[in-house]
Scaffold this active site. Structure first.
Site, mmCIF file in Angstrom:
data_model
loop_
_atom_site.group_PDB
_atom_site.id
_atom_site.type_symbol
_atom_site.label_atom_id
_atom_site.label_comp_id
_atom_site.label_asym_id
_atom_site.label_seq_id
_atom_site.Cartn_x
_atom_site.Cartn_y
_atom_site.Cartn_z
ATOM 1 N N LYS A 184 84.656 -61.089 17.254
ATOM 2 C CA LYS A 184 86.092 -61.243 17.705
ATOM 3 C C LYS A 184 87.440 -60.158 17.937
ATOM 4 O O LYS A 184 88.272 -60.732 18.540
ATOM 5 C CB LYS A 184 87.057 -62.233 16.218
ATOM 6 C CG LYS A 184 86.139 -62.793 15.197
ATOM 7 C CD LYS A 184 86.117 -64.648 15.799
ATOM 8 C CE LYS A 184 85.896 -64.850 14.832
ATOM 9 N NZ LYS A 184 85.709 -66.709 15.247
ATOM 10 N N ASP A 208 90.939 -63.429 4.675
ATOM 11 C CA ASP A 208 89.730 -63.661 5.969
ATOM 12 C C ASP A 208 90.716 -63.614 7.030
ATOM 13 O O ASP A 208 91.685 -63.551 7.445
ATOM 14 C CB ASP A 208 89.986 -64.903 5.883
ATOM 15 C CG ASP A 208 89.067 -65.643 7.171
ATOM 16 O OD1 ASP A 208 88.359 -64.608 7.755
ATOM 17 O OD2 ASP A 208 88.404 -66.570 7.269
ATOM 18 N N GLN A 225 90.861 -64.111 12.345
ATOM 19 C CA GLN A 225 91.230 -64.453 13.629
ATOM 20 C C GLN A 225 92.719 -63.253 13.912
ATOM 21 O O GLN A 225 93.818 -63.490 14.199
ATOM 22 C CB GLN A 225 92.138 -65.827 13.351
ATOM 23 C CG GLN A 225 90.822 -66.430 13.005
ATOM 24 C CD GLN A 225 89.740 -66.217 14.832
ATOM 25 O OE1 GLN A 225 90.851 -66.052 16.126
ATOM 26 N NE2 GLN A 225 89.010 -66.857 14.978
ATOM 27 N N HIS A 242 88.872 -71.927 7.532
ATOM 28 C CA HIS A 242 87.831 -72.180 7.645
ATOM 29 C C HIS A 242 86.468 -72.016 6.874
ATOM 30 O O HIS A 242 86.425 -71.866 5.833
ATOM 31 C CB HIS A 242 87.455 -70.331 8.397
ATOM 32 C CG HIS A 242 86.326 -70.842 9.398
ATOM 33 N ND1 HIS A 242 84.379 -70.680 9.080
ATOM 34 C CD2 HIS A 242 85.850 -70.834 10.981
ATOM 35 C CE1 HIS A 242 83.660 -70.784 10.117
ATOM 36 N NE2 HIS A 242 84.579 -70.709 11.127
ATOM 37 N N CYS A 264 85.202 -75.456 12.342
ATOM 38 C CA CYS A 264 84.651 -75.291 11.205
ATOM 39 C C CYS A 264 86.070 -75.428 10.101
ATOM 40 O O CYS A 264 85.915 -74.928 9.283
ATOM 41 C CB CYS A 264 84.361 -73.750 11.240
ATOM 42 S SG CYS A 264 83.122 -74.266 12.193
HETATM 43 N N1 PMP Z 1 87.396 -67.477 9.050
HETATM 44 C C1 PMP Z 1 88.106 -67.644 10.589
HETATM 45 C C2 PMP Z 1 89.479 -67.323 10.497
HETATM 46 C C3 PMP Z 1 87.390 -67.344 11.630
HETATM 47 O O1 PMP Z 1 87.771 -68.247 12.796
HETATM 48 C C4 PMP Z 1 86.093 -67.430 11.697
HETATM 49 C C5 PMP Z 1 85.050 -67.874 12.858
HETATM 50 N N2 PMP Z 1 85.399 -68.408 13.777
HETATM 51 C C6 PMP Z 1 84.944 -67.317 10.630
HETATM 52 C C7 PMP Z 1 86.037 -67.162 9.569
HETATM 53 C C8 PMP Z 1 83.819 -67.068 10.292
HETATM 54 O O2 PMP Z 1 83.793 -65.832 11.405
HETATM 55 P P1 PMP Z 1 82.114 -65.059 11.760
HETATM 56 O O3 PMP Z 1 81.075 -66.903 11.487
HETATM 57 O O4 PMP Z 1 82.285 -64.391 12.802
HETATM 58 O O5 PMP Z 1 81.535 -65.391 10.066
#
Ligand code: PMP
Length: 415
Positions: free
Chosen positions: A235, A209, A212, A132, A373
């Site tokens: 999430k 990270d 997910q 991401h 993203c």
């Molecule tokens: N890493 C991953 C794999 C994600 O899916 C996301 C959210 N889509 C993020 C990081 C960022 O999370 P947040 O916007 O809640 O900080």
């Protein structure tokens, strides 16, 4: 709608589960809401909503600094959540649990503290091609500042990491490997334990990270032996604006603070400031107290359903959706890894995913369209965007069928 589903002789009462989520029972464009955008954010059970509302109705007060009743109660609830998170992750100590505003801020914290302290000119940080943006950009900023280099572990056409390439990427200059546990755009579950073993053989720390994975899989930081781990409350059926950074105590201890301010100090004079102990050293200012308390309610709720049950039901939904969507002419699934969570990305010929998303919205179906993203993933597949349906344990097989037939109709109109 199906009411109960048998999982390993346990009854997974889907109707009861859905009744816990007030938002699911509404019409969108006069159609029942079919919420399939769970990888972007999950819906909140009533217990989470109530815990936040109760906090503001009965306990609201600032924490840690008060001697009065409400402040002490709020502090206790806040710190109880730390224990809930510690137990959920199987961390060794509450000192290893830092509350942040989410995964993004947790990763930025590490880049600005551990990264700034340990990464120097010519050093290297490894990420993967399926990260991401929030696990790419903080490292790019750090590398720019330090004249260091970002190296990228490639993926194959199924959307799986090519682990053998680590041999070429890891050098004596590698200072950190930061890797996603589960890809938000492909659904791939990465062999994170193996990656950590490879890294540790080379004395390289690993940041995971878990944005997910935390809502789908057991995440045990001691079993994984990860050095840092980040996730977001929203999430995992909790509130937005709250997240967690896990770090091994010895690493956190050596790290300088990130933000300066109240709560993170032990003594301030104009000549010198000494910092508070862990974990408070990294929690400057008034945090999202209600959000933190809501996160405990979310974790307790998930535990009451059971991650194993969640995983089994979601796997069945994914299998059913994969089978049904694969039969649609012209539809190509992006992300066909052997190990996946319930994320289904796809493209259909030249039809723009935004058009698909807009048409499905009129059928009451919420999916996400775009690059999610993860633009380097899109670049790898040479596509600008995908449509992504992502399932949670409150989704039903009827909803999979609804998605399938609405998609067929949409493609017919747009082709
Ligand atoms: N890493 C991953 C794999 C994600 O899916 C996301 C959210 N889509 C993020 C990081 C960022 O999370 P947040 O916007 O809640 O900080």
């Amino acid at each position: 709608m199906e009411t109960s589903i048998k999982l390993n002789n346990e009854v997974f009462d889907i109707e009861k589960i859905r009744s816990d989520f007030p938002i699911l029972h509404q019409l969108v464009h006069k159609k029942p809401l079919c919420y399939l955008d769970n990888a972007a954010s999950t819906q909140k059970p009533k217990v989470v909503i109530d815990s936040i509302s109760d906090f503001y109705s009965t306990t609201n007060s600032n924490i840690h600094r008060g001697v009065h009743f409400l402040s002490e109660k709020a502090t206790q609830n806040y710190e109880n959540t730390r224990t809930t998170v510690k137990d959920f992750l199987n961390a060794k100590s509450e000192k290893e649990i830092i509350f942040t505003s989410g995964t993004t801020s947790s990763i930025n914290l590490i880049a600005n503290t551990y990264g700034r302290k340990n990464v120097n000119k010519g050093d290297e940080i490894i990420v993967t091609n399926m990260e991401h943006h929030s696990n790419i950009v903080p490292w790019q900023i750090l590398c720019e500042e330090k004249n260091a280099n970002l190296r990228v572990l490639p993926i194959n056409n199924n959307g799986e990491l090519i682990l053998e390439k680590f041999n070429e990427l890891i050098t004596e200059r590698t200072k950190l490997i930061s890797v996603v546990h589960v890809s938000n755009s492909l659904g791939t579950i990465n062999p994170i334990k193996k990656i950590i073993e490879i890294a540790h053989k080379n004395n390289i720390p690993v940041l995971v990270d878990a944005a997910q994975s935390i809502q789908h899989l057991e995440v045990d930081v001691q079993k994984l032996d990860c050095d840092f781990l980040a996730f977001s409350g929203h999430k995992i059926y909790g509130p937005t604006g709250v997240g967690v950074l896990y770090g091994k105590e010895n690493l956190l201890e050596e790290m300088p603070p990130f933000m300066g301010g109240g709560d993170m100090i032990s003594k301030v004079t104009f000549e010198e400031t000494t910092f508070n102990d862990l974990p408070f050293k990294f929690e400057a200012g008034t945090g999202n107290i209600a959000g933190v308390i809501g996160l405990a309610a979310a974790i307790d709720y998930v535990k009451s359903i059971g991650l194993e049950n969640i995983n089994k039901h979601e796997a069945k939904l994914l299998n059913s959706a994969t089978e049904k969507l694969s039969e649609i002419k012209g539809l190509k699934i992006i992300g066909t890894a052997k190990e996946k969570t319930s994320v289904l990305s796809f493209v259909v010929g030249n039809i723009h995913p935004h058009d698909i998303g807009t048409f499905l919205d009129f059928e009451g179906i919420a999916i996400r369209t775009g690059h999610h993203c993860t633009q380097p993933v899109m670049d790898y597949y040479k596509i600008p965007a995908t449509s992504r349906a992502s399932f949670a344990f409150y989704n039903t097989f009827d909803e999979v069928d609804h998605l399938t037939s609405a998609l067929k109709k949409t493609i017919e109109v747009l082709s």
